[in-house]
Design a protein around this motif. Sequence first.
Motif, PDB file in Angstrom:
ATOM      1  N   SER A  69       0.827  -1.219   0.000  1.00  0.00           N
ATOM      2  CA  SER A  69       0.000   0.000   0.000  1.00  0.00           C
ATOM      3  C   SER A  69       0.856   1.262   0.000  1.00  0.00           C
ATOM      4  CB  SER A  69      -0.924  -0.009   1.211  1.00  0.00           C
ATOM      5  OG  SER A  69      -0.121  -0.149   2.368  1.00  0.00           O
ATOM      6  N   LEU A  91      -4.679   2.996  -8.579  1.00  0.00           N
ATOM      7  CA  LEU A  91      -4.318   3.477  -7.240  1.00  0.00           C
ATOM      8  C   LEU A  91      -4.505   4.978  -7.137  1.00  0.00           C
ATOM      9  CD1 LEU A  91      -1.063   1.378  -6.831  1.00  0.00           C
ATOM     10  CD2 LEU A  91      -3.258   0.970  -5.685  1.00  0.00           C
ATOM     11  N   THR A 170      -6.839   2.494  -3.056  1.00  0.00           N
ATOM     12  CA  THR A 170      -7.493   2.181  -4.325  1.00  0.00           C
ATOM     13  C   THR A 170      -8.060   3.473  -4.925  1.00  0.00           C
ATOM     14  OG1 THR A 170      -8.089   0.073  -3.369  1.00  0.00           O
ATOM     15  CG2 THR A 170      -9.269   0.694  -5.365  1.00  0.00           C
TER      16      THR A 170
END
Length: 406
Positions: A69, A91, A170
């Motif tokens: 992440s 992303l 996301t």
Amino acid sequence: MERNWAGNLTYSATEFVRPASIAEIQRVVADNPRVRALGSRHSFNDVADTAGVAVSPEALPPDVVVEGSTVTVSAGTRYGVLAAVLEERGLALANLASLPHISVGGAVATGTHGSGVRNGCLSTSVAAVELVGADGTLRRTSRGDQEFAGSVVALGALGVVVRVTLDVRTTFAVRQDVYPDVPWAPVLADLDAVLACGYSVSLFTTWTGPLQVWVKSTDTTPPADVYGASPSPVPLHMIAGESVEAVTEQGGVPGPWLDRLPHFRMGHKPSSGEELQTEYLVPRDRAVEALTRVRAMGERVAPLLHVTEIRTIAADELWLSGAHGRDAVAVHFTWHLDPAGVFAVLPDIEAALLPLGARPHWGKCFTATARDLAPLYPRWTDFAELRREHDPSDKFGNAYLDRVLG
Ligand SMILES: Cc1cc2nc3c(=O)[nH]c(=O)nc-3n(C[C@H](O)[C@H](O)[C@H](O)COP(=O)(O)OP(=O)(O)OC[C@H]3O[C@@H](n4cnc5c(N)ncnc54)[C@H](O)[C@@H]3O)c2cc1C
């Protein structure tokens, strides 16, 4: 002669270098007694200046590396460039400033921010920085390290950051709705509610007229009206007379985060161009007092002003952040390019706001000095110690740091 973006500052550096490798940056730093990192030059004061060599990481390959992440990228990369790469991979970053043109390294070094009651400044997305220290060696500090919270908003004082690791999430969609002609009285009566009516909310005003409210929404429906003002059916620029070609899409049309969170489009001129900027971050619980005080100066401020923007920044732990330890409301001024007029009014604005705990944006115009600022930052002396430890010969020092940090 090399200048900053606004053209109000000619840098006094003896040399400007743009190395294409980290090893070359290490050599430049090791070999010179006075060095300073230079970003995309969007600051309005001498924060990035040096009497020695100005080193820009902009020629380093962006080298975007996504891991879990996080994304790691060269510090000279502009947010707009990084955002496009992230979006291609599904992303996103949590937030962006008003313009995508600024470098990641320069933005996070000054606590640059967007808006949103739950959004910290852009520096709070930093998970790690890799920097070239005064002796030319490479050092990495990441979230959780003892000195990390002092090493992100560091004003270039600890070295030249070459790689930055940022949190990613996301991708998400945002819609933008703009409400013109919102009256002041109900906004001041319930400021928190207005500032929280979207993911990112900005209030624009010239102080003598009403407010224009920009609401960027993610998973919530924007208000049908803001105190009687309906969303504009046509796009609006926050500065009267400027082209709406430059602003990101409005009118409630959902689109990718990178095309809605900044106010300005990457390929266009941000803001007015002929301008100076100033901004003070006040504790959120003193914001109504702060706005009332500046409003009382409205007749004096308005002739110097393109527009004011009012935003929110969530509290953080970064030692030199404007939102360190408390939620903040940022009161911003986009001035005409009139340094004499602006610097004549700033002491009075500061006399009104600093007693409320206001902290100036490090990259914009202000007159406060170390004596005024030290009491506003609980970790002030810790940062001074960190500087002494990592830069004992004051290689990264400059006139700005002497004046502002002492
Ligand atoms: C039109 C316009 C709109 C703006 N909008 C916003 C906004 O929405 N929100 C906001 O908060 N600010 C805003 N700003 C201010 C801007 O974000 C800050 O001034 C920011 O620091 C600019 O980044 P830069 O890359 O241009 O840095 P520079 O101005 O080049 O440098 C700023 C500081 O960062 C340091 N630095 C730069 N790169 C590095 C590095 N690699 N390693 C270590 N230190 C480094 C420099 O030494 C210096 O101390 C705006 C400015 C302009 C011109």
